[in-house]
Design a protein around this motif. Structure first.
Motif, PDB file in Angstrom:
ATOM      1  N   VAL A  36       0.842  -1.046  -0.094  1.00 34.16           N
ATOM      2  CA  VAL A  36      -0.022   0.102  -0.092  1.00 34.16           C
ATOM      3  C   VAL A  36       0.878   1.445  -0.049  1.00 34.16           C
ATOM      4  CG1 VAL A  36      -1.757   1.391   1.292  1.00 34.16           C
ATOM      5  CG2 VAL A  36      -1.743  -1.193   1.202  1.00 34.16           C
ATOM      6  N   PRO A  37       0.594   2.108  -1.089  1.00 32.72           N
ATOM      7  CA  PRO A  37       1.542   3.255  -1.067  1.00 32.72           C
ATOM      8  C   PRO A  37       1.436   4.219   0.022  1.00 32.72           C
ATOM      9  CG  PRO A  37       0.132   2.838  -3.061  1.00 32.72           C
ATOM     10  CD  PRO A  37      -0.356   1.994  -2.006  1.00 32.72           C
ATOM     11  N   GLY A  38       2.370   4.665   0.711  1.00 29.56           N
ATOM     12  CA  GLY A  38       2.433   5.435   2.064  1.00 29.56           C
ATOM     13  C   GLY A  38       2.607   4.696   3.105  1.00 29.56           C
ATOM     14  N   CYS A  39       2.347   3.547   3.201  1.00 31.14           N
ATOM     15  CA  CYS A  39       2.446   2.538   4.577  1.00 31.14           C
ATOM     16  C   CYS A  39       4.080   2.194   4.546  1.00 31.14           C
ATOM     17  CB  CYS A  39       1.791   1.372   4.347  1.00 31.14           C
ATOM     18  SG  CYS A  39       1.668   0.374   5.785  1.00 31.14           S
ATOM     19  N   ASP A  40       4.519   2.740   5.990  1.00 28.38           N
ATOM     20  CA  ASP A  40       5.836   2.484   5.883  1.00 28.38           C
ATOM     21  C   ASP A  40       6.058   1.384   7.353  1.00 28.38           C
ATOM     22  OD1 ASP A  40       5.059   4.042   7.991  1.00 28.38           O
ATOM     23  OD2 ASP A  40       6.745   5.533   7.722  1.00 28.38           O
ATOM     24  N   VAL A  41       5.246   0.449   7.394  1.00 26.84           N
ATOM     25  CA  VAL A  41       5.037  -0.607   8.501  1.00 26.84           C
ATOM     26  C   VAL A  41       6.260  -1.518   7.980  1.00 26.84           C
ATOM     27  CG1 VAL A  41       4.000  -2.469   9.834  1.00 26.84           C
ATOM     28  CG2 VAL A  41       2.790  -0.107   9.487  1.00 26.84           C
ATOM     29  N   ARG A  42       7.072  -1.932   8.866  1.00 29.03           N
ATOM     30  CA  ARG A  42       8.294  -2.914   8.432  1.00 29.03           C
ATOM     31  C   ARG A  42       7.978  -4.143   8.514  1.00 29.03           C
ATOM     32  NH1 ARG A  42      12.743  -1.063   6.927  1.00 29.03           N
ATOM     33  NH2 ARG A  42      14.156  -2.576   7.647  1.00 29.03           N
ATOM     34  N   ALA A  43       6.880  -4.588   9.759  1.00 28.48           N
ATOM     35  CA  ALA A  43       6.545  -5.860   9.788  1.00 28.48           C
ATOM     36  C   ALA A  43       5.441  -6.344   8.751  1.00 28.48           C
ATOM     37  CB  ALA A  43       6.199  -6.317  11.191  1.00 28.48           C
ATOM     38  N   VAL A  44       5.742  -7.164   7.997  1.00 33.65           N
ATOM     39  CA  VAL A  44       4.702  -7.543   6.652  1.00 33.65           C
ATOM     40  C   VAL A  44       4.151  -8.941   6.815  1.00 33.65           C
ATOM     41  CG1 VAL A  44       5.168  -5.622   5.209  1.00 33.65           C
ATOM     42  CG2 VAL A  44       6.194  -7.992   4.865  1.00 33.65           C
ATOM     43  N   ASP A  45       3.092  -9.340   6.209  1.00 29.65           N
ATOM     44  CA  ASP A  45       2.522 -10.637   6.350  1.00 29.65           C
ATOM     45  C   ASP A  45       2.610 -10.924   4.818  1.00 29.65           C
ATOM     46  OD1 ASP A  45       1.750 -10.833   8.771  1.00 29.65           O
ATOM     47  OD2 ASP A  45      -0.468 -10.082   8.457  1.00 29.65           O
ATOM     48  N   PHE A  46       2.516 -12.300   4.506  1.00 30.11           N
ATOM     49  CA  PHE A  46       2.406 -12.692   3.135  1.00 30.11           C
ATOM     50  C   PHE A  46       0.718 -12.928   3.086  1.00 30.11           C
ATOM     51  CE2 PHE A  46       1.654 -16.174  -0.201  1.00 30.11           C
ATOM     52  CZ  PHE A  46       2.929 -15.730  -0.843  1.00 30.11           C
ATOM     53  N   ALA A  47       0.604 -12.220   2.188  1.00 27.33           N
ATOM     54  CA  ALA A  47      -1.090 -12.065   2.138  1.00 27.33           C
ATOM     55  C   ALA A  47      -1.447 -12.839   0.638  1.00 27.33           C
ATOM     56  CB  ALA A  47      -1.689 -10.758   1.899  1.00 27.33           C
ATOM     57  N   HIS A  48      -2.372 -13.684   0.701  1.00 29.18           N
ATOM     58  CA  HIS A  48      -2.835 -14.501  -0.464  1.00 29.18           C
ATOM     59  C   HIS A  48      -4.286 -13.600  -0.806  1.00 29.18           C
ATOM     60  CE1 HIS A  48      -1.034 -18.008   1.497  1.00 29.18           C
ATOM     61  NE2 HIS A  48      -0.643 -18.508   0.245  1.00 29.18           N
ATOM     62  N   LEU A  49      -4.273 -13.644  -2.427  1.00 32.32           N
ATOM     63  CA  LEU A  49      -5.228 -13.129  -3.094  1.00 32.32           C
ATOM     64  C   LEU A  49      -6.158 -14.276  -3.544  1.00 32.32           C
ATOM     65  CD1 LEU A  49      -3.363 -10.582  -5.514  1.00 32.32           C
ATOM     66  CD2 LEU A  49      -4.180 -10.411  -2.977  1.00 32.32           C
ATOM     67  N   ARG A  50      -7.560 -14.181  -2.879  1.00 31.24           N
ATOM     68  CA  ARG A  50      -8.237 -15.261  -3.405  1.00 31.24           C
ATOM     69  C   ARG A  50      -9.595 -14.847  -4.350  1.00 31.24           C
ATOM     70  NH1 ARG A  50      -8.047 -18.949   0.798  1.00 31.24           N
ATOM     71  NH2 ARG A  50      -7.229 -18.206   2.576  1.00 31.24           N
ATOM     72  N   SER A  51      -9.612 -15.937  -5.364  1.00 31.38           N
ATOM     73  CA  SER A  51     -10.805 -15.463  -6.252  1.00 31.38           C
ATOM     74  C   SER A  51     -11.655 -17.010  -6.212  1.00 31.38           C
ATOM     75  CB  SER A  51     -10.305 -15.261  -7.548  1.00 31.38           C
ATOM     76  OG  SER A  51      -9.696 -16.370  -8.190  1.00 31.38           O
ATOM     77  N   ALA A  52     -12.395 -17.117  -7.090  1.00 37.28           N
ATOM     78  CA  ALA A  52     -13.103 -18.220  -7.443  1.00 37.28           C
ATOM     79  C   ALA A  52     -12.369 -19.465  -8.066  1.00 37.28           C
ATOM     80  CB  ALA A  52     -14.634 -18.103  -8.018  1.00 37.28           C
ATOM     81  N   ALA A  53     -11.455 -18.963  -8.823  1.00 37.08           N
ATOM     82  CA  ALA A  53     -10.517 -19.903  -9.731  1.00 37.08           C
ATOM     83  C   ALA A  53      -9.398 -20.341  -8.918  1.00 37.08           C
ATOM     84  CB  ALA A  53     -10.186 -18.908 -10.948  1.00 37.08           C
ATOM     85  N   ASN A  54      -9.116 -19.588  -7.889  1.00 35.45           N
ATOM     86  CA  ASN A  54      -7.942 -20.091  -7.265  1.00 35.45           C
ATOM     87  C   ASN A  54      -7.840 -20.593  -5.907  1.00 35.45           C
ATOM     88  OD1 ASN A  54      -7.724 -18.072  -5.626  1.00 35.45           O
ATOM     89  ND2 ASN A  54      -6.215 -17.049  -6.516  1.00 35.45           N
ATOM     90  N   ALA A  55      -9.178 -20.757  -5.361  1.00 40.24           N
ATOM     91  CA  ALA A  55      -9.432 -21.308  -3.969  1.00 40.24           C
ATOM     92  C   ALA A  55     -10.703 -21.565  -3.768  1.00 40.24           C
ATOM     93  CB  ALA A  55      -8.757 -20.529  -2.941  1.00 40.24           C
TER      94      ALA A  55
END
Length: 141
Positions: A36-55
């Motif tokens: 996200v532009p402007g977000c400078d938080v250093r601790a990040v998560d691995f976020a999955h993108l979900r759709s009907a086709a991939n999960a």
């Protein structure tokens, strides 16, 4: 008298599952900041993108559909959904996931999927499914 060895036959309708978890790729994505532009938080998560086709229900998508988001934005992305989240912050999460996949140091992960190469599809000819090679865009090393 001895019986002949039993033949091993594949079970009908049962496919071998594709490996979905790629730890090296996950570590590499999490080494980046929040998308996200402007977000400078250093601790990040691995976020999955979900759709009907991939999960489906209670299934995790393949790690190739992952981006780096801080915990606050990751939770918000789950509440809103990938498309609404993208609209709110004016970013394309799917394109970011594709860029992470192209740049990933995990060549085995990239080779495990066959993708449609949009550039190779010509409007005058019927669409052809081709294997997308990420390795051409990545310098060796």
């Amino acid at each position: 008298m001895r019986l002949p060895d039993r033949l091993k036959r594949p079970k009908l309708g049962v496919r071998t599952s594709v490996q979905k978890v790629w730890p090296r790729h996950r570590r590499w994505v999490k080494a980046h900041g929040c998308c996200v532009p402007g977000c400078d938080v250093r601790a990040v998560d691995f976020a999955h993108l979900r759709s009907a086709a991939n999960a489906g229900a209670a299934q995790r998508p393949h790690d190739i559909f992952g981006v780096s988001l801080c915990r606050k934005h990751h939770d918000e992305q789950h509440r809103l959904g990938a498309d609404a989240f993208s609209d709110k912050y004016k970013i394309d999460l799917w394109a970011l996931a594709a860029e992470f996949a192209r740049g990933s140091p995990d060549r085995q992960m990239r080779a495990s999927l066959k993708l449609v190469d949009a550039v190779a599809i010509d409007a005058s000819s019927p669409p052809k499914k081709q294997e997308l090679s990420f390795d051409a865009a990545i310098p060796p090393g």
